[in-house]
Motif scaffolding. Structure first.
Motif, PDB file in Angstrom:
ATOM      1  N   GLU B  11     -10.552 -18.214 -57.999  1.00  0.00           N
ATOM      2  CA  GLU B  11     -10.194 -19.312 -57.109  1.00  0.00           C
ATOM      3  C   GLU B  11     -10.777 -19.016 -55.743  1.00  0.00           C
ATOM      4  OE1 GLU B  11      -6.093 -20.932 -57.045  1.00  0.00           O
ATOM      5  OE2 GLU B  11      -5.792 -19.538 -58.696  1.00  0.00           O
ATOM      6  N   TYR B  66      -8.076  -9.537 -65.073  1.00  0.00           N
ATOM      7  CA  TYR B  66      -7.539 -10.844 -65.432  1.00  0.00           C
ATOM      8  C   TYR B  66      -6.090 -11.008 -64.991  1.00  0.00           C
ATOM      9  CZ  TYR B  66      -6.832 -15.226 -67.648  1.00  0.00           C
ATOM     10  OH  TYR B  66      -6.541 -16.550 -67.831  1.00  0.00           O
ATOM     11  N   LYS B  67      -5.394  -9.882 -64.771  1.00  0.00           N
ATOM     12  CA  LYS B  67      -4.005  -9.983 -64.299  1.00  0.00           C
ATOM     13  C   LYS B  67      -3.912 -10.564 -62.896  1.00  0.00           C
ATOM     14  CE  LYS B  67      -0.823  -6.709 -64.946  1.00  0.00           C
ATOM     15  NZ  LYS B  67      -0.212  -5.395 -65.211  1.00  0.00           N
ATOM     16  N   LEU B  68      -4.986 -10.482 -62.135  1.00  0.00           N
ATOM     17  CA  LEU B  68      -4.970 -11.096 -60.805  1.00  0.00           C
ATOM     18  C   LEU B  68      -4.841 -12.610 -60.990  1.00  0.00           C
ATOM     19  CD1 LEU B  68      -7.816  -9.064 -59.049  1.00  0.00           C
ATOM     20  CD2 LEU B  68      -5.348  -8.705 -58.876  1.00  0.00           C
ATOM     21  N   VAL B  69      -3.861 -13.177 -60.329  1.00  0.00           N
ATOM     22  CA  VAL B  69      -3.558 -14.596 -60.530  1.00  0.00           C
ATOM     23  C   VAL B  69      -4.750 -15.478 -60.153  1.00  0.00           C
ATOM     24  CG1 VAL B  69      -2.068 -16.482 -59.714  1.00  0.00           C
ATOM     25  CG2 VAL B  69      -1.071 -14.267 -60.313  1.00  0.00           C
ATOM     26  N   ASN B  70      -5.537 -15.058 -59.171  1.00  0.00           N
ATOM     27  CA  ASN B  70      -6.661 -15.874 -58.726  1.00  0.00           C
ATOM     28  C   ASN B  70      -7.901 -15.752 -59.606  1.00  0.00           C
ATOM     29  OD1 ASN B  70      -5.680 -14.953 -55.437  1.00  0.00           O
ATOM     30  ND2 ASN B  70      -5.318 -16.929 -56.400  1.00  0.00           N
ATOM     31  N   VAL B  71      -7.857 -14.870 -60.585  1.00  0.00           N
ATOM     32  CA  VAL B  71      -9.003 -14.726 -61.495  1.00  0.00           C
ATOM     33  C   VAL B  71      -8.861 -15.717 -62.640  1.00  0.00           C
ATOM     34  CG1 VAL B  71     -10.134 -13.189 -63.147  1.00  0.00           C
ATOM     35  CG2 VAL B  71      -9.491 -12.347 -60.885  1.00  0.00           C
ATOM     36  N   ILE B  72      -9.876 -16.560 -62.804  1.00  0.00           N
ATOM     37  CA  ILE B  72      -9.783 -17.663 -63.762  1.00  0.00           C
ATOM     38  C   ILE B  72     -10.460 -17.328 -65.084  1.00  0.00           C
ATOM     39  CG2 ILE B  72     -10.406 -20.073 -64.154  1.00  0.00           C
ATOM     40  CD1 ILE B  72     -10.398 -20.379 -61.061  1.00  0.00           C
ATOM     41  N   LEU B 166      -9.358 -21.628 -68.293  1.00  0.00           N
ATOM     42  CA  LEU B 166      -8.137 -22.169 -68.882  1.00  0.00           C
ATOM     43  C   LEU B 166      -8.040 -23.661 -68.636  1.00  0.00           C
ATOM     44  CD1 LEU B 166      -5.763 -19.347 -67.723  1.00  0.00           C
ATOM     45  CD2 LEU B 166      -6.313 -19.878 -70.083  1.00  0.00           C
ATOM     46  N   SER B 167      -8.325 -24.056 -67.406  1.00  0.00           N
ATOM     47  CA  SER B 167      -8.136 -25.459 -67.066  1.00  0.00           C
ATOM     48  C   SER B 167      -9.152 -26.338 -67.786  1.00  0.00           C
ATOM     49  CB  SER B 167      -8.226 -25.650 -65.554  1.00  0.00           C
ATOM     50  OG  SER B 167      -9.394 -25.042 -65.062  1.00  0.00           O
ATOM     51  N   ILE B 171      -6.485 -24.163 -72.778  1.00  0.00           N
ATOM     52  CA  ILE B 171      -6.147 -23.126 -73.746  1.00  0.00           C
ATOM     53  C   ILE B 171      -5.079 -22.226 -73.150  1.00  0.00           C
ATOM     54  CG2 ILE B 171      -7.060 -20.991 -74.751  1.00  0.00           C
ATOM     55  CD1 ILE B 171      -9.621 -22.530 -75.303  1.00  0.00           C
ATOM     56  N   THR B 173      -4.234 -19.073 -74.053  1.00  0.00           N
ATOM     57  CA  THR B 173      -4.401 -17.623 -74.018  1.00  0.00           C
ATOM     58  C   THR B 173      -5.832 -17.240 -73.747  1.00  0.00           C
ATOM     59  OG1 THR B 173      -5.038 -17.246 -76.288  1.00  0.00           O
ATOM     60  CG2 THR B 173      -2.707 -17.450 -75.864  1.00  0.00           C
TER      61      THR B 173
END
Lengths: 582, 186
Positions: B11, B66-72, B166-167, B171, B173
């Protein structure tokens, strides 16, 4: 939501957002940058508990969250207020506890100028929060709050910090609380993969020496009933880690106790000798595995966790199952039953070995020869008298390990401790938060004299806010665990571990000064009576100074960095492996 | 030692570079280079990270990232299926050897973008090995100063990392996002 669409200050919007998120209580201290928020807090339905130190607010939020399963909330001002939260945030991150921290920040035009009470708390807390925000536009407040609660409470729970610039709190905005949260990069997987479930069930049916390695995730997922069902179907031994005490009843015949550095011989050995670890919400922490390369060398691993990053982090997983443990176990039960119709493993021999270890090496202690009080005895009696419905909260050190060993846990959410970070001073404020979350339950903080002196000022908060917790100080006048290591590894050179706290401070007077009942106990024969007296006082917090044997040690022990195979049941004493057929 | 190139969609929010850098520092992952810039979508930035992994498993690094919330979205960019480029600006003062340098520049399909006071500024774009070879070829003439960009990489053909967010796919997962072997796997 009646306030929806109304014009209001950012501060009012913050409080309305917290109300909309379902917050009923928060712990905090006001200060300059957060001051605008405290005006609408004054009128809010949310109960605000004014603590004496922000670290206490953070641990109280954690205690509240651990007991209720809801997200705890703490609030502080900028700069030192925010940095005082840091320990509690790191603690919550390590133990995956959902809390939201709100901090004030200096006005947006002052950010970066080294303004009074400015600290880059977003930068500071980046590595110790699940996520964090810096908000400078009042219009962003409701979304940030909604996202913060969503992130904190879902997936692998954790702390989220929302830092809000003072001018964003002061400016006018239109309140709009989002009903639907979409985060492009955050969508935790809840339902497990069907193939992974089948693979796990197949491994279970082929195993001759399975063990359920149960971690704190079971409690977070509220999956203890499902765990019980699965464990009874499989019939395998269960071990519960420090974070999972209470996830499976200690009294259950399948339970071997706690694994790890101070785990039971049976639990440690079961993991070591197993051919299959059914790992549920645990993370192969070094305190459980000992020297990793020698841990459970013959075991295949089923690793079930909601956090994909735990898979393979420390130990390779033969079968990884990602998802919410409740869903995973619910799916695993029929899959295992199907497999067992084809072949069910005979665990008789495995149980003969493990049963023998459990019988031969129960976690125990001896009363001190000098007639002083045994710390283990005190904790055991508190457990027996207060019972398994009470909540037990420990600090960090010897008393914590003894509490995990000698309190009889039967239910989840009755054991709170700082497992991952090992935060001394956790007990009193966390017990405060626990009591606020469960006001009708007896809450015992089992604390050390060292830990207690780090955060006891929150007893003032407890006394003033009708939060009658009970504190048992296991007073060995030392930093006991450090002293134990000095005994074992530094030739008894007790450098800076003597606290002299049987002399100063006078804990009974201190309790009295803080508006608590203060009791003292230094004789074994008085222990029961003093505990009962403490149990009878429910209109104010109680502090009991239990003066105990200074040289008591925590056993068994796997020394740091050594193999679980080298577990000691007493100083220089290993289990008699030759007489055990393993 | 094993080198991997990762493409990471993040993001476009303040602090996201610090989050990624903080993660790599905290987990002791070694970054060789990191390039970040805007994408076709103004809400999304793209990082290309070249990692030098020693004692860490790529899947673990990707999972932590990927655990970083801003990583898409994350994908490995293997050299076989992607186009990888670096940019080099280098100053050389060849003196009498100007013609030799110019022929070198031509041979490497690079170009002289500035010439002042007898100093040639050469711009080159290419794979890391080509850039390294050009530098070696120019070194005898004296490298006055140089600057190199981090590597950037893009998949060949129709494949696009942005299609795998994801968006974009709705999906649930990450597990399902990857459709190539090198994508993040549990």
């Amino acid at each position: 939501m009646s306030a929806h669409g109304q014009e209001m200050t950012g501060a009012s919007s913050l409080v309305k957002s917290l109300e909309a998120a379902g917050v009923d209580v928060m712990f905090g201290i006001p200060g300059g940058a957060i001051l605008p928020a405290y005006d609408p807090i004054f009128d809010s339905s949310i109960r605000h508990i004014l603590v004496r130190h922000e670290q206490g607010a953070g641990h109280a939020a954690t205690g509240y969250a651990q007991v209720t399963g809801r997200t705890g909330v703490c609030i502080a001002t900028s700069g030192p207020g925010a940095t005082n939260l840091v320990t509690a945030l790191a603690d919550a991150q390590m133990d995956s506890v959902p809390i939201v921290a709100i901090t004030g920040q200096v006005p947006s035009n002052a950010i970066g100028t080294d303004a009074f009470q400015e600290a880059d708390i977003r930068g500071v807390t980046m590595p110790i929060t699940k996520h964090n925000y810096l908000i400078t536009d009042p219009a962003d407040i409701p979304r940030a709050i909604a996202e913060a609660f969503h992130i904190a409470g879902t997936g692998r729970p954790g702390p989220v910090l929302v830092d809000i610039a003072k001018d964003a709190l002061q400016k006018m905005t239109t309140f709009k609380y989002p009903t639907n949260i979409q985060l492009a990069g955050y969508k935790p997987q809840v339902e497990p993969d069907a193939q992974a479930i089948r693979d796990a069930a197949a491994l279970i049916s082929q195993s001759k020496k399975p063990v359920f390695y149960v971690g704190g995730g079971i409690i977070k997922s509220n999956a203890h009933r499902e765990l019980m069902q699965l464990a009874e179907i499989v019939g395998a031994p269960v071990v519960t880690t420090l974070m999972a005490r209470g996830a499976f009843p200690d009294s259950h015949q399948l339970h071997l106790g706690m694994p790890g550095m101070h785990g039971s011989v049976a639990a440690v050995t079961a993991l070591q000798k197993s051919d299959l670890l059914i790992t549920l919400g645990a993370r192969f922490d070094d305190r459980v595995t000992g020297k990793l390369s020698t841990f459970a060398v013959n075991a295949k691993i089923i690793h079930a966790d909601i956090d994909p990053a735990e898979i393979g982090k420390n130990r390779f997983a033969d079968v990884a199952v990602i998802g919410d443990l409740k869903h995973i176990i619910k799916a695993l039960i029929p899959a295992v039953q199907t497999e067992f119709k084809k072949s069910k493993p005979d665990l008789t021999e495995w149980w003969r070995q493990m049963g023998s270890l459990r019988e031969t090496y129960p976690v125990g202690y001896t009363h001190p020869e000098d007639g002083s009080v045994s710390p283990q005895y005190v904790i055991q009696r508190i457990s027996d008298i207060s019972g398994p419905d009470s909540i037990y909260v420990a600090g960090v050190g010897q008393h914590q390990m003894w509490a995990s060993q000698f309190v009889k846990f039967e239910k989840p959410r009755t054991w709170l401790n700082s497992g991952g970070l090992g935060t001394m001073g956790y007990a009193v404020p966390a017990a405060m938060g626990a009591k606020v979350g469960a006001p009708d339950t007896t809450v015992w903080a089992i604390d050390g004299d060292g830990c207690f002196q780090m955060t006891n000022q929150e007893l003032v908060t407890c006394a003033l806010n009708n939060i009658p917790i009970k504190v048992a100080i296991i007073n060995n006048e030392s930093l006991g665990m450090v002293r134990q290591w000095q005994t074992m590894f530094y030739e008894g050179r007790y450098s800076n571990t003597s606290l002299e706290s049987k002399r100063i401070p006078d804990f009974v007077k201190l309790a009295d000064a803080m508006g608590c009942a203060g009791l003292r106990c230094d004789k074994t024969e008085d222990v029961d009576a003093v505990i009962k007296e403490a149990m009878s006082i429910n209109d104010q917090p109680v502090v009991v100074d239990f003066s105990v044997f200074r040289d008591a040690m925590v056993w068994p022990m796997v020394a740091a960095g050594t193999s679980n195979d080298d577990i000691m049941i007493a100083r220089d004493l290993a289990p008699d492996w030759d007489s055990e057929e393993l | 030692m094993s080198k991997h190139t990762l493409a990471v969609l993040v993001e476009n929010s303040p602090g996201v570079l610090a989050r990624v850098a903080s993660l790599f520092s905290r987990r002791a992952y070694n970054i060789d280079s990191l390039a970040v810039g805007p994408t076709e979508n103004s809400d999304i930035s793209r990082m290309t990270i070249v990692l030098n992994l020693e004692g860490h498993v790529l899947e673990q690094v990707m999972a932590q990232l990927y655990k970083l919330v801003n990583v898409i979205a994350i994908s490995e960019m293997p050299t076989e299926t992607t186009i990888q480029r670096e940019v080099l600006l280098v100053k050389v003062e060849p003196g009498a050897a100007r013609d030799e340098v110019l022929s070198m520049v031509k041979r490497f399909e690079s170009k002289v973008v500035d010439e002042e006071d007898g100093v040639l500024t050469i711009e080159a774009t290419g794979e890391s090995e080509i850039i390294a070879a050009l530098l070696e070829a120019l070194r005898p003439y004296g490298l006055k100063e140089l600057v190199q960009s981090g590597l950037v990489a893009l998949e060949r053909g129709r494949a696009a990392l942005s299609d795998r967010t994801l968006s974009a796919q709705g999906i649930s997962t990450l597990h399902e996002i990857g459709n190539t072997q090198t994508d993040y796997q549990n």
